[in-house]
Design an enzyme around this catalytic site. Structure first.
Site, PDB file in Angstrom:
ATOM      1  N   LYS A  28     -20.592  44.062 -44.693  1.00  0.00           N
ATOM      2  CA  LYS A  28     -20.816  42.719 -45.267  1.00  0.00           C
ATOM      3  C   LYS A  28     -19.483  41.980 -45.431  1.00  0.00           C
ATOM      4  O   LYS A  28     -19.339  40.814 -45.050  1.00  0.00           O
ATOM      5  CB  LYS A  28     -21.532  42.894 -46.612  1.00  0.00           C
ATOM      6  CG  LYS A  28     -21.731  41.651 -47.430  1.00  0.00           C
ATOM      7  CD  LYS A  28     -20.980  41.583 -48.756  1.00  0.00           C
ATOM      8  CE  LYS A  28     -20.775  42.791 -49.586  1.00  0.00           C
ATOM      9  NZ  LYS A  28     -19.970  42.639 -50.783  1.00  0.00           N
TER      10      LYS A  28
ATOM     11  N   LYS B 262     -10.199  38.053 -52.130  1.00  0.00           N
ATOM     12  CA  LYS B 262     -10.908  39.338 -51.978  1.00  0.00           C
ATOM     13  C   LYS B 262     -11.199  39.637 -50.501  1.00  0.00           C
ATOM     14  O   LYS B 262     -11.127  40.790 -50.057  1.00  0.00           O
ATOM     15  CB  LYS B 262     -12.201  39.303 -52.793  1.00  0.00           C
ATOM     16  CG  LYS B 262     -13.108  40.503 -52.615  1.00  0.00           C
ATOM     17  CD  LYS B 262     -12.537  41.813 -53.149  1.00  0.00           C
ATOM     18  CE  LYS B 262     -13.499  42.960 -52.860  1.00  0.00           C
ATOM     19  NZ  LYS B 262     -12.995  44.253 -53.298  1.00  0.00           N
TER      20      LYS B 262
HETATM   21  P1  NAP Z   1     -24.120  49.335 -55.782  1.00  0.00           P
HETATM   22  O1  NAP Z   1     -23.758  50.667 -56.302  1.00  0.00           O
HETATM   23  O2  NAP Z   1     -25.123  49.212 -54.690  1.00  0.00           O
HETATM   24  O3  NAP Z   1     -24.588  48.448 -57.049  1.00  0.00           O
HETATM   25  C1  NAP Z   1     -25.290  47.259 -56.951  1.00  0.00           C
HETATM   26  C2  NAP Z   1     -26.335  47.293 -58.039  1.00  0.00           C
HETATM   27  O4  NAP Z   1     -27.006  46.022 -58.105  1.00  0.00           O
HETATM   28  C3  NAP Z   1     -27.407  48.361 -57.772  1.00  0.00           C
HETATM   29  O5  NAP Z   1     -27.506  49.186 -58.920  1.00  0.00           O
HETATM   30  C4  NAP Z   1     -28.665  47.539 -57.532  1.00  0.00           C
HETATM   31  O6  NAP Z   1     -29.824  48.161 -57.997  1.00  0.00           O
HETATM   32  C5  NAP Z   1     -28.377  46.289 -58.329  1.00  0.00           C
HETATM   33  N1  NAP Z   1     -29.156  45.142 -57.901  1.00  0.00           N
HETATM   34  C6  NAP Z   1     -29.307  44.655 -56.651  1.00  0.00           C
HETATM   35  N2  NAP Z   1     -30.046  43.529 -56.683  1.00  0.00           N
HETATM   36  C7  NAP Z   1     -30.369  43.326 -57.983  1.00  0.00           C
HETATM   37  C8  NAP Z   1     -31.104  42.324 -58.669  1.00  0.00           C
HETATM   38  N3  NAP Z   1     -31.677  41.302 -58.004  1.00  0.00           N
HETATM   39  N4  NAP Z   1     -31.218  42.407 -60.008  1.00  0.00           N
HETATM   40  C9  NAP Z   1     -30.644  43.436 -60.672  1.00  0.00           C
HETATM   41  N5  NAP Z   1     -29.931  44.406 -60.096  1.00  0.00           N
HETATM   42  C10 NAP Z   1     -29.805  44.349 -58.753  1.00  0.00           C
HETATM   43  O7  NAP Z   1     -22.839  48.545 -55.282  1.00  0.00           O
HETATM   44  P2  NAP Z   1     -21.351  48.574 -55.883  1.00  0.00           P
HETATM   45  O8  NAP Z   1     -20.547  49.524 -55.087  1.00  0.00           O
HETATM   46  O9  NAP Z   1     -21.381  48.674 -57.360  1.00  0.00           O
HETATM   47  O10 NAP Z   1     -20.876  47.091 -55.438  1.00  0.00           O
HETATM   48  C11 NAP Z   1     -21.251  45.917 -56.157  1.00  0.00           C
HETATM   49  C12 NAP Z   1     -20.367  44.780 -55.684  1.00  0.00           C
HETATM   50  O11 NAP Z   1     -18.998  45.122 -55.941  1.00  0.00           O
HETATM   51  C13 NAP Z   1     -20.472  44.482 -54.177  1.00  0.00           C
HETATM   52  O12 NAP Z   1     -20.362  43.095 -53.963  1.00  0.00           O
HETATM   53  C14 NAP Z   1     -19.267  45.223 -53.612  1.00  0.00           C
HETATM   54  O13 NAP Z   1     -18.844  44.640 -52.383  1.00  0.00           O
HETATM   55  C15 NAP Z   1     -18.255  45.056 -54.738  1.00  0.00           C
HETATM   56  N6  NAP Z   1     -17.191  46.077 -54.832  1.00  0.00           N
HETATM   57  C16 NAP Z   1     -17.493  47.418 -54.735  1.00  0.00           C
HETATM   58  C17 NAP Z   1     -16.441  48.354 -54.843  1.00  0.00           C
HETATM   59  C18 NAP Z   1     -16.686  49.848 -54.725  1.00  0.00           C
HETATM   60  O14 NAP Z   1     -15.702  50.596 -54.569  1.00  0.00           O
HETATM   61  N7  NAP Z   1     -17.917  50.343 -54.802  1.00  0.00           N
HETATM   62  C19 NAP Z   1     -15.143  47.925 -55.075  1.00  0.00           C
HETATM   63  C20 NAP Z   1     -14.885  46.573 -55.204  1.00  0.00           C
HETATM   64  C21 NAP Z   1     -15.923  45.656 -55.090  1.00  0.00           C
HETATM   65  P3  NAP Z   1     -30.564  49.356 -57.211  1.00  0.00           P
HETATM   66  O15 NAP Z   1     -30.147  50.593 -57.935  1.00  0.00           O
HETATM   67  O16 NAP Z   1     -32.018  49.062 -57.344  1.00  0.00           O
HETATM   68  O17 NAP Z   1     -30.093  49.316 -55.776  1.00  0.00           O
END
Ligand code: NAP
Length: 291
Positions: free
Chosen positions: A237, A169
């Site tokens: 990150k 990744k």
């Molecule tokens: P995101 O929208 O910020 O989602 C992360 C979620 O986790 C948020 O809803 C957050 O809640 C929640 N969270 C954080 N800490 C928590 C805890 N302790 N307990 C419960 N929930 C918690 O991010 P994302 O884009 O989905 O990305 C998530 C992961 O996937 C990351 O590692 C990212 O690098 C990876 N990723 C993302 C993509 C993309 O295109 N977005 C693609 C591939 C991989 P809140 O609403 O309170 O902030």
């Protein structure tokens, strides 16, 4: 059908959890901001009011959290304290490979099983259940997870032992960031020449310059639509993971270093919450734009 605790229902985790509910899994979701469980409940899942509450009674624990400290906190707290013996933990988050290896070992020491299954394909890939999933873990655990992985992913590949998925990744994130940076420069270059941008993007997409990045991000750049998507903060990150992992292996990655600085500059300018296509804004600033 198995009960799946799904923790982290953001841009990626939300649609992934809903697909699992749609496929017949009993999905119990938890998210730090509780309102994000609403769509899961509408899709047939259940909402928990704590991570431990979701994990209690689950056969599989799925995580889709931002960063290594978030995953470490949830796994060493709620999951280790609550999961029943033999529970399979599937971490879809993008975190440091060494942290993934360490957590998998700690899980094994407690009679639990953990695999790393970071994904690529962006928000569209999550919403269309068409993710590319790079899986690290023991053969038997990956085999047990495969039916679930196949619900959310289109290309699911077991790439090695625990942590190997995260290493692949990191390479993915390097390639994507480099592609976006070059696309941003190409768009800026074409604008300066007064080119017909939609026509240029169409023909570029049909040749060797074509890519998934161009398909998903070029139009966003032309529209000035930088709603995430994948936030710059998260790509910052990931470039840190690339730099640290390259250093650990003694590998020289000069283009990665340059692109990491462009991502960091985008964040420093206050664009951390924008989509990574907002690298265009940094290239524009380098070319004299005021914001
Ligand atoms: P995101 O929208 O910020 O989602 C992360 C979620 O986790 C948020 O809803 C957050 O809640 C929640 N969270 C954080 N800490 C928590 C805890 N302790 N307990 C419960 N929930 C918690 O991010 P994302 O884009 O989905 O990305 C998530 C992961 O996937 C990351 O590692 C990212 O690098 C990876 N990723 C993302 C993509 C993309 O295109 N977005 C693609 C591939 C991989 P809140 O609403 O309170 O902030």
């Amino acid at each position: 059908m198995s009960t799946v605790a799904f923790i982290g229902l953001g841009i990626m985790g939300g649609p992934m959890a809903r697909h699992l509910a749609g496929a017949g899994y009993d999905v119990v979701g938890f998210n730090r901001s509780p309102e994000k469980t609403e769509q899961l409940v509408e899709a047939g899942g259940r909402a928990a009011d704590s991570a431990a509450g979701a994990v209690d009674g689950a056969d599989i624990v799925a995580l889709m959290l931002p960063d290594s400290p978030d995953v470490t906190d949830v796994v060493t707290g709620a999951v280790f304290d609550t999961a029943k013996p033999g529970t399979l933990i599937v971490d879809f988050s993008t975190i440091r490979p060494d942290v993934a290896r360490d957590l998998a070992q700690q899980a094994a020491d407690r009679g639990l099983r953990m695999i790393d299954a970071p994904v690529s394909g962006g928000q569209a890939g999550a919403e269309n259940a068409a993710l590319s999933i790079m899986v690290g873990g023991a053969d038997a655990d990956v085999a047990d997870a495969r039916p679930l992985l196949d619900v959310v992913g289109k290309t699911v590949v077991h790439v090695g032992p625990a942590g190997a998925g995260q290493t692949v990744k990191a390479a993915n994130q390097l390639i994507v960031a480099g592609n976006i940076a070059l696309l941003a420069e190409a768009v800026t270059f074409l604008q300066a020449h007064g080119a017909d941008l939609p026509a240029a993007i169409e023909v570029l997409g049909g040749g060797l310059a074509g890519s998934a990045v161009l398909n998903q991000k070029a139009q966003k750049m032309l529209d000035g639509d930088f709603a995430p998507g994948f936030r710059i903060d998260l790509h910052h990150k990931d470039m840190g993971i690339v730099a640290e992992s390259a250093r650990q292996a003694g590998v020289v990655t000069p283009v990665a270093a340059l692109v990491a600085q462009l991502v960091a500059a985008t964040r420093a300018a206050g664009d951390g919450d924008l989509d990574h296509s907002a690298l265009l804004r940094t290239v524009a600033r380098l070319n004299g734009a005021s914001s």
